[in-house]
Each structure stands twice: as C-alpha cells, then as structure tokens.
Design an enzyme around this catalytic site. Sequence first.
Site, short mmCIF file in Angstrom:
data_model
loop_
_atom_site.label_atom_id
_atom_site.label_comp_id
_atom_site.label_asym_id
_atom_site.label_seq_id
_atom_site.Cartn_x
_atom_site.Cartn_y
_atom_site.Cartn_z
N SER A 163 -4.10 42.36 42.22
CA SER A 163 -3.14 41.29 41.92
C SER A 163 -2.12 41.74 40.87
O SER A 163 -2.10 41.25 39.74
CB SER A 163 -3.88 40.03 41.44
N TRP A 216 -1.47 30.61 31.06
CA TRP A 216 -0.96 31.12 32.33
C TRP A 216 -0.27 30.02 33.13
O TRP A 216 0.83 30.22 33.66
CB TRP A 216 -2.10 31.75 33.14
N ASP A 232 -0.21 39.98 31.05
CA ASP A 232 0.74 40.14 32.15
C ASP A 232 2.11 39.66 31.69
O ASP A 232 2.33 39.38 30.51
CB ASP A 232 0.25 39.41 33.40
N GLN A 274 -5.13 28.22 40.64
CA GLN A 274 -6.03 29.33 41.00
C GLN A 274 -7.47 28.84 41.14
O GLN A 274 -8.18 29.22 42.07
CB GLN A 274 -5.97 30.44 39.95
N TRP A 284 -2.69 33.68 45.50
CA TRP A 284 -4.09 33.26 45.50
C TRP A 284 -4.36 32.20 46.58
O TRP A 284 -5.44 32.17 47.18
CB TRP A 284 -4.51 32.77 44.11
N PRO A 293 -5.82 38.66 29.43
CA PRO A 293 -5.14 39.70 30.22
C PRO A 293 -3.64 39.63 29.97
O PRO A 293 -3.04 38.56 30.09
CB PRO A 293 -5.46 39.32 31.68
N PHE A 316 -8.76 40.68 33.62
CA PHE A 316 -8.36 39.63 34.56
C PHE A 316 -9.43 39.43 35.62
O PHE A 316 -9.76 38.30 35.99
CB PHE A 316 -7.02 40.00 35.22
N LYS A 342 -5.71 45.27 31.46
CA LYS A 342 -5.34 44.00 32.10
C LYS A 342 -6.13 43.77 33.38
O LYS A 342 -6.65 42.68 33.62
CB LYS A 342 -3.84 44.00 32.40
N ASP A 367 -6.50 31.37 28.06
CA ASP A 367 -5.68 32.05 29.04
C ASP A 367 -5.31 31.13 30.20
O ASP A 367 -4.19 31.20 30.72
CB ASP A 367 -6.39 33.29 29.57
#
Length: 279
Positions: free
Chosen positions: A60, A228, A178, A32, A71, A176, A151, A147, A224
């Site tokens: 998203s 992620w 998810d 990302q 992304w 966040p 995010f 979230k 994060d």
Amino acid sequence: MEVSEDRVAKLSEVLRELSLSDVLAFEERDPQFIVVKKLCTALNDPGLVAVLVAMNSVVSYMLTGRGERHWGYFSEYFSRNRPSDLCRDFKAYVMSSPYLARGRGVKVNRIDRFCSAKLHDKLRGLTDLNEAWRLLANGLHSPINSKTVVFAIKMLYYAYRACGVNVKPPEDLPVPVDYRIATLTQCSGLINADVKVLMSRQGIVQEAWGRVTRLSGIPQVNLDALLWVIGGALIYSGFNVDAALRKLIGDSLIPPSKVQVFRDLMMELSRGCLRGDSN
C-alpha cells in the site's frame, strides 16, 4: 530540525478532551476499518483476513488513487474471490488492482519476499502483535520502525478488532509516517520542515507524535486512526476546516456531542495551512 514543545503541549491539551472510548468509536467508523469488517463477514475467518490485510499493507504505497478507495477495492475483491493459494491469488490481485499499477513489478517482488519468508503461514492466526511485528520486520529485511512494517501491524490490529478478536497493539508501535502524517506534522507546527523532508526523517516525526501520545494518553496506534482520517479530510478540502468538518459529520464520523472538540483539533492540526472560510 526540532520538535516544538509548545505545539506538543497544545495538541495534547486538545486531545485530552477525547476519551479513549471516543477515539475507539471514531476508529470503528474509519473507512479502512469498515471495509475490513465487511471482509471479515464475507470470509468468516479472522486468521485469513489478518494475513490478507498484512499482505495488502506491504504493497500500500505509491497508490494511483485515495487510500480509502484502494482498501475498498481490496475488500470487495477478496469478498468475491476467496483465496485457495494465498501467494498465487494475492499476486493475481496485485496484477489486477488499478490502485497498485504504479511500480506493480516491485510490489509483486515484495509479495514474493513475504511468501519466501513463510509470513503467510507464520502470521495466520497470530494474535501476539509484538511477535508479528518482529516476524514481519525480519521477513521483509526492514527496520522495525519502517513505515511499511508499522503500518502492517496497525492494520493487523484493525483486522483482528474488526473480526471481533480481542488483541492488544504493541504499546510502543509508532505512527506510520506517510504523506498525510508528514503534512499534518508540518501544518500543525510540530516540526518546521518540508513535507518531503519529514517523510524521509521518520524517526523525528515518530518522536514528535510519541510525545503527543504520552501527554494525551492516547496510544499511537489509535491516534494514527484519528490523524489519518482527519488528515485526508483536511488535505482533500484544501485545509478548509469547516468543509472538512462537514464532510466528517456527513460521513457519521463525528458525533454531535464532540463536534466542537474535533473542530478545535482540526484547527490545531491545520494551524500553518488554513484555507477557505476557517478562522
């Protein structure tokens, strides 16, 4: 539903083997981050990139493909199509993206709300991310720790950092929650609950990772990034740690000197979901 203090302590112990500079270097190799950096180069306007990233962040969800590919498509689209009217042109992108097909009308409505609140003007060039956090929550009529909002602030931090602008993320910005984070929360043993339940109980999940943050010394916004990317590798390998580790090494995400630390971390994150040849 309770947070396991033993698992908080163990995860924090492994994470303390990584310095903040290790984590920031990993963050810079996050797919990302890389695609946002490409957009920075193409547009040469950090404020514009930041607003585009914020707008993409708020739509998203319920993607029809992997987040990394979504992304990448976003970055390529706006690298080729510099917007002249942010709201009009962003809605055209939402209507064309194959990754935003599910619930497309709801996503367009969210962009309308974003633009009605003049967030495309208020956020452009705003490097005070605490103020951006407040504006975004108010403008979208969302809880400040939802979230979508947290995010978007994480991705604003990414955008400015990728464009070479020195910004500080809010110290209390939570992770966040998810699907990936909820899955790691369950598989690591942090909270013994179903993934769907965890996704609906963001507060306790954020509290759990907040405790890990305090003990490990790694800010949640940076943690994060680790979770992620590692979470994606683990989930898509069916929680085969060795296969996931090989993928991350092959993608140059993990330096040779840190392979064992990352393997240990992935083992702890996968504790309840291990598959394949991992042991």
